[in-house]
Design a protein around this motif. Sequence first.
Motif, PDB file in Angstrom:
ATOM      1  N   ASP A   1      40.230  31.379  36.993  1.00 23.19           N
ATOM      2  CA  ASP A   1      40.747  32.239  38.051  1.00 23.19           C
ATOM      3  C   ASP A   1      40.818  31.504  39.384  1.00 23.19           C
ATOM      4  OD1 ASP A   1      40.892  35.053  36.771  1.00 23.19           O
ATOM      5  OD2 ASP A   1      38.925  34.298  36.182  1.00 23.19           O
TER       6      ASP A   1
ATOM      7  N   LEU B   1      40.114  35.293  45.793  1.00 27.50           N
ATOM      8  CA  LEU B   1      40.388  36.083  44.591  1.00 27.50           C
ATOM      9  C   LEU B   1      40.992  37.437  44.942  1.00 27.50           C
ATOM     10  CD1 LEU B   1      37.219  35.266  42.454  1.00 27.50           C
ATOM     11  CD2 LEU B   1      39.545  34.380  42.147  1.00 27.50           C
TER      12      LEU B   1
ATOM     13  N   TYR C   1      29.753  34.455  37.980  1.00 27.47           N
ATOM     14  CA  TYR C   1      30.963  33.766  37.537  1.00 27.47           C
ATOM     15  C   TYR C   1      30.666  32.884  36.324  1.00 27.47           C
ATOM     16  CZ  TYR C   1      32.861  35.007  42.134  1.00 27.47           C
ATOM     17  OH  TYR C   1      33.294  35.685  43.245  1.00 27.47           O
TER      18      TYR C   1
ATOM     19  N   ARG D   1      34.982  36.577  35.835  1.00 28.26           N
ATOM     20  CA  ARG D   1      35.850  35.588  36.483  1.00 28.26           C
ATOM     21  C   ARG D   1      35.391  34.176  36.128  1.00 28.26           C
ATOM     22  NH1 ARG D   1      40.347  37.423  39.747  1.00 28.26           N
ATOM     23  NH2 ARG D   1      39.775  39.366  40.734  1.00 28.26           N
TER      24      ARG D   1
ATOM     25  N   ASP E   1      44.842  39.035  43.691  1.00 24.85           N
ATOM     26  CA  ASP E   1      44.965  40.194  42.810  1.00 24.85           C
ATOM     27  C   ASP E   1      46.442  40.463  42.572  1.00 24.85           C
ATOM     28  OD1 ASP E   1      42.311  40.604  42.472  1.00 24.85           O
ATOM     29  OD2 ASP E   1      42.129  42.121  44.050  1.00 24.85           O
TER      30      ASP E   1
END
Length: 226
Positions: free
Chosen positions: A47, A117, A26, A2, A121
Amino acid sequence: MRKILVVDDDKHILDLVSIHLTQAGYQVLKAENGIQALGILENELPDLAIVDVMMPGIDGIELTKTIRNDHVDIPVLLLTAKGELEDKEKGFLAGSDDYIVKPFEPKELLFRITAILRRYDKPASTLMQVGSLTINRKRFEVTAGSSTLLLPLKEFELLSLLASKPNQVYERAAIMEKIWGYDYEGDEQTLNTHIKRIRERLNKIASDVEITTVRGVGYKLEVHPS
């Protein structure tokens, strides 16, 4: 991996957040102001964006508005030294997904990132077909036959959520968390208003698709035989 964009004119905060995000697995993109952030977004699609509110030039509120207009799929978490309700309201109205007040614990920041996050999705397919309704998640369009709806962002996200699993009942609290964030300061009347508007729009183009109220629980999207 991510990818997260961090925007803060305070180099200490920028480096501190970046260290914790990197340790959590990350990939981090760093920008010291809004101009740098917009330059990064021309070549990268993170993201999530973590944006400081108080910055010279393009402040965090304006940057959030730009991100949500140009990159609607990128959620925004605002960082600020202010905790007043009015500042939170400005952030949410600009399109932010969550809000955290400095100073904050790194664990809380990571928790909020994970929650955002998870809400973002996406269904596996860009196109969702529900009855006569086609939802294009890439172009943010809803069509039925020759008719096209261009919904406000929250209405589009809400309809997409319900349409991702037709006939499944979504609890009101779960919907509020997924669409507005778990610590949204508003009340459930906001959800009622959005559902009412979507129903009115759907009635005009797709009579076979209906949002049904499950009393005391929540809502589901149903498809009726033509």
